[in-house]
Design a protein around this motif. Structure first.
Motif, mmCIF file in Angstrom:
data_model
loop_
_atom_site.group_PDB
_atom_site.id
_atom_site.type_symbol
_atom_site.label_atom_id
_atom_site.label_comp_id
_atom_site.label_asym_id
_atom_site.label_seq_id
_atom_site.Cartn_x
_atom_site.Cartn_y
_atom_site.Cartn_z
ATOM 1 N N VAL A 75 -17.142 47.909 95.340
ATOM 2 C CA VAL A 75 -18.104 46.802 95.232
ATOM 3 C C VAL A 75 -18.227 46.057 96.551
ATOM 4 O O VAL A 75 -17.221 45.735 97.196
ATOM 5 C CB VAL A 75 -17.681 45.821 94.118
ATOM 6 C CG1 VAL A 75 -18.539 44.562 94.153
ATOM 7 C CG2 VAL A 75 -17.786 46.472 92.748
ATOM 8 N N ILE A 76 -19.468 45.787 96.927
ATOM 9 C CA ILE A 76 -19.767 44.902 98.052
ATOM 10 C C ILE A 76 -20.333 43.620 97.479
ATOM 11 O O ILE A 76 -21.281 43.653 96.687
ATOM 12 C CB ILE A 76 -20.792 45.537 99.015
ATOM 13 C CG1 ILE A 76 -20.234 46.828 99.616
ATOM 14 C CG2 ILE A 76 -21.164 44.545 100.126
ATOM 15 C CD1 ILE A 76 -21.240 47.584 100.469
ATOM 16 N N MET A 77 -19.750 42.475 97.829
ATOM 17 C CA MET A 77 -20.222 41.180 97.339
ATOM 18 C C MET A 77 -21.167 40.548 98.362
ATOM 19 O O MET A 77 -20.921 40.596 99.569
ATOM 20 C CB MET A 77 -19.049 40.236 97.092
ATOM 21 C CG MET A 77 -18.019 40.744 96.096
ATOM 22 S SD MET A 77 -18.646 40.873 94.403
ATOM 23 C CE MET A 77 -18.706 39.148 93.932
ATOM 24 N N LEU A 78 -22.243 39.955 97.857
ATOM 25 C CA LEU A 78 -23.197 39.223 98.694
ATOM 26 C C LEU A 78 -23.100 37.743 98.376
ATOM 27 O O LEU A 78 -23.001 37.360 97.215
ATOM 28 C CB LEU A 78 -24.626 39.704 98.425
ATOM 29 C CG LEU A 78 -24.909 41.202 98.540
ATOM 30 C CD1 LEU A 78 -26.374 41.477 98.215
ATOM 31 C CD2 LEU A 78 -24.569 41.720 99.933
ATOM 32 N N THR A 79 -23.128 36.904 99.391
ATOM 33 C CA THR A 79 -23.092 35.466 99.164
ATOM 34 C C THR A 79 -23.961 34.746 100.181
ATOM 35 O O THR A 79 -24.055 35.158 101.340
ATOM 36 C CB THR A 79 -21.656 34.917 99.244
ATOM 37 O OG1 THR A 79 -21.683 33.508 99.123
ATOM 38 C CG2 THR A 79 -20.979 35.295 100.560
ATOM 39 N N ALA A 80 -24.612 33.689 99.719
ATOM 40 C CA ALA A 80 -25.434 32.877 100.613
ATOM 41 C C ALA A 80 -24.584 31.839 101.330
ATOM 42 O O ALA A 80 -25.045 31.146 102.216
ATOM 43 C CB ALA A 80 -26.545 32.187 99.833
ATOM 44 N N TYR A 98 -17.634 42.443 101.723
ATOM 45 C CA TYR A 98 -18.583 41.365 101.456
ATOM 46 C C TYR A 98 -19.522 41.200 102.636
ATOM 47 O O TYR A 98 -19.211 41.583 103.768
ATOM 48 C CB TYR A 98 -17.857 40.045 101.167
ATOM 49 C CG TYR A 98 -17.143 39.472 102.369
ATOM 50 C CD1 TYR A 98 -17.807 38.633 103.276
ATOM 51 C CD2 TYR A 98 -15.823 39.793 102.622
ATOM 52 C CE1 TYR A 98 -17.164 38.139 104.383
ATOM 53 C CE2 TYR A 98 -15.166 39.307 103.735
ATOM 54 C CZ TYR A 98 -15.843 38.475 104.618
ATOM 55 O OH TYR A 98 -15.197 37.991 105.740
ATOM 56 N N LEU A 99 -20.696 40.644 102.366
ATOM 57 C CA LEU A 99 -21.679 40.302 103.392
ATOM 58 C C LEU A 99 -22.209 38.908 103.113
ATOM 59 O O LEU A 99 -22.461 38.555 101.959
ATOM 60 C CB LEU A 99 -22.847 41.295 103.383
ATOM 61 C CG LEU A 99 -22.665 42.602 104.165
ATOM 62 C CD1 LEU A 99 -23.865 43.510 103.917
ATOM 63 C CD2 LEU A 99 -22.518 42.319 105.653
ATOM 64 N N THR A 100 -22.363 38.113 104.152
ATOM 65 C CA THR A 100 -22.909 36.768 104.016
ATOM 66 C C THR A 100 -24.392 36.780 104.372
ATOM 67 O O THR A 100 -24.787 37.306 105.417
ATOM 68 C CB THR A 100 -22.168 35.779 104.941
ATOM 69 O OG1 THR A 100 -20.777 35.793 104.615
ATOM 70 C CG2 THR A 100 -22.710 34.379 104.773
ATOM 71 N N LYS A 101 -25.221 36.237 103.487
ATOM 72 C CA LYS A 101 -26.657 36.145 103.758
ATOM 73 C C LYS A 101 -26.914 35.078 104.818
ATOM 74 O O LYS A 101 -26.243 34.048 104.834
ATOM 75 C CB LYS A 101 -27.404 35.770 102.475
ATOM 76 C CG LYS A 101 -27.278 36.775 101.334
ATOM 77 C CD LYS A 101 -27.998 36.223 100.100
ATOM 78 C CE LYS A 101 -27.850 37.130 98.906
ATOM 79 N NZ LYS A 101 -28.512 36.588 97.693
ATOM 80 N N ARG A 111 -22.103 49.419 105.963
ATOM 81 C CA ARG A 111 -20.963 49.091 105.099
ATOM 82 C C ARG A 111 -20.841 50.108 103.958
ATOM 83 O O ARG A 111 -19.739 50.509 103.588
ATOM 84 C CB ARG A 111 -21.125 47.683 104.522
ATOM 85 C CG ARG A 111 -21.171 46.558 105.543
ATOM 86 C CD ARG A 111 -19.814 46.282 106.170
ATOM 87 N NE ARG A 111 -19.861 45.146 107.064
ATOM 88 C CZ ARG A 111 -19.497 43.909 106.754
ATOM 89 N NH1 ARG A 111 -19.046 43.647 105.534
ATOM 90 N NH2 ARG A 111 -19.563 42.938 107.637
ATOM 91 N N ILE A 112 -21.984 50.502 103.390
ATOM 92 C CA ILE A 112 -21.966 51.490 102.310
ATOM 93 C C ILE A 112 -21.428 52.820 102.820
ATOM 94 O O ILE A 112 -20.575 53.445 102.186
ATOM 95 C CB ILE A 112 -23.378 51.668 101.710
ATOM 96 C CG1 ILE A 112 -23.827 50.390 101.011
ATOM 97 C CG2 ILE A 112 -23.402 52.849 100.739
ATOM 98 C CD1 ILE A 112 -25.272 50.410 100.564
ATOM 99 N N ARG A 113 -21.919 53.260 103.976
ATOM 100 C CA ARG A 113 -21.454 54.536 104.541
ATOM 101 C C ARG A 113 -19.960 54.497 104.832
ATOM 102 O O ARG A 113 -19.225 55.450 104.566
ATOM 103 C CB ARG A 113 -22.241 54.872 105.815
ATOM 104 C CG ARG A 113 -23.702 55.237 105.576
ATOM 105 C CD ARG A 113 -24.309 55.855 106.813
ATOM 106 N NE ARG A 113 -24.313 54.941 107.940
ATOM 107 C CZ ARG A 113 -25.309 54.109 108.242
ATOM 108 N NH1 ARG A 113 -26.389 54.059 107.459
ATOM 109 N NH2 ARG A 113 -25.237 53.325 109.296
ATOM 110 N N SER A 114 -19.501 53.386 105.383
ATOM 111 C CA SER A 114 -18.086 53.232 105.708
ATOM 112 C C SER A 114 -17.232 53.293 104.448
ATOM 113 O O SER A 114 -16.168 53.925 104.412
ATOM 114 C CB SER A 114 -17.851 51.907 106.435
ATOM 115 O OG SER A 114 -16.478 51.688 106.684
ATOM 116 N N MET A 115 -17.711 52.627 103.387
ATOM 117 C CA MET A 115 -16.978 52.604 102.132
ATOM 118 C C MET A 115 -16.870 54.008 101.546
ATOM 119 O O MET A 115 -15.799 54.418 101.078
ATOM 120 C CB MET A 115 -17.684 51.672 101.144
ATOM 121 C CG MET A 115 -16.939 51.462 99.847
ATOM 122 S SD MET A 115 -17.813 50.293 98.800
ATOM 123 C CE MET A 115 -17.686 48.806 99.789
ATOM 124 N N VAL A 116 -17.962 54.761 101.584
ATOM 125 C CA VAL A 116 -17.967 56.124 101.055
ATOM 126 C C VAL A 116 -17.002 57.005 101.857
ATOM 127 O O VAL A 116 -16.273 57.815 101.276
ATOM 128 C CB VAL A 116 -19.390 56.712 101.080
ATOM 129 C CG1 VAL A 116 -19.365 58.200 100.736
ATOM 130 C CG2 VAL A 116 -20.282 55.960 100.108
#
Length: 222
Positions: A75-80, A98-101, A111-116
């Protein structure tokens, strides 16, 4: 690769979905945490992207519920928000990144590629369920005795053992094992489930695959 996207801002969701699909990913989009939990329980995903601030159930609570039920999909979490507390809450709940908006779409894809890559690099070569062992590299299933599996049988058995206790739809199984093959249809899932049932029986396994042709299947202990 199939992704579940839970983002309550519809414009943001549409933009992310378009980019992900253009990059070759299959995407299911939902708009609140409760729907994310329901969708994740119905289907199998390679990656999930959850916004933290969502109606009905926030991303952190949704993730806690899924982790508590045995779902360990990355899971990647997104937050503002940029506050440390939000990042800590997401990581403590079981998020992998996680990624900050606002963020660049290219960064999300990276990030997705790295996670895979990390998942593939650390994928276990031996899996255990009950007293049954699956040696993925040797393609060997063992319990009271041992038997060799074919390539597709091994891939299917691995998928079941990584999702023990979870209902897997015929479609999800087909896409995971045979998605790159255009000369077969979903009826092949039932054929290979039947093969695995016979081989589990032959090694006197204390686990079983339950389910009917064209429906959902579930691996459980007897």
């Amino acid at each position: 690769m199939k992704i579940l996207l839970a983002e309550d801002e519809h414009d943001m969701s549409s933009a992310l979905t378009a980019v992900l699909r253009h990059s070759g990913y299959e995407v299911d989009a939902v708009y609140d945490g409760a729907a994310a939990v329901e969708k994740a329980q119905e289907n199998t995903y390679d990656c999930m992207i959850f916004d933290i601030m969502m109606p009905k159930m926030d991303g952190v609570d949704a993730l806690k519920q899924l982790r508590g039920s045995g779902n360990f999909t990355p899971v990647i979490m997104l937050t503002a928000k940029a506050e440390t507390d939000d990042r800590i809450a997401g990581l403590d709940a079981g998020s992998d990144d996680y990624l900050t908006k606002p963020f660049a779409m290219g960064e999300l894809l990276a990030r997705i590629r790295s996670m895979v890559r990390r998942i593939n690099a650390f994928s276990p070569s031996r899996l255990f369920c009950g007293t049954v062992t699956l040696d993925v590299e040797e393609q060997e299933l063992s319990c009271k005795n041992s038997i060799r599996l074919g390539n597709k049988e091994t891939k299917l058995m691995k998928f079941f053992m990584l999702n023990i206790g979870r209902e897997l739809s015929t479609k999800a199984i087909f896409l995971h094992v045979w998605k790159s093959e255009s000369d077969v249809d979903k009826t092949i899932v039932w054929i290979y489930v039947s093969y695995l049932r016979e081989k589990l029986e032959s090694v006197n396994a204390d686990i079983q695959i339950i389910g009917n042709k064209g429906k959902t299947f579930l691996l459980k202990e007897k």
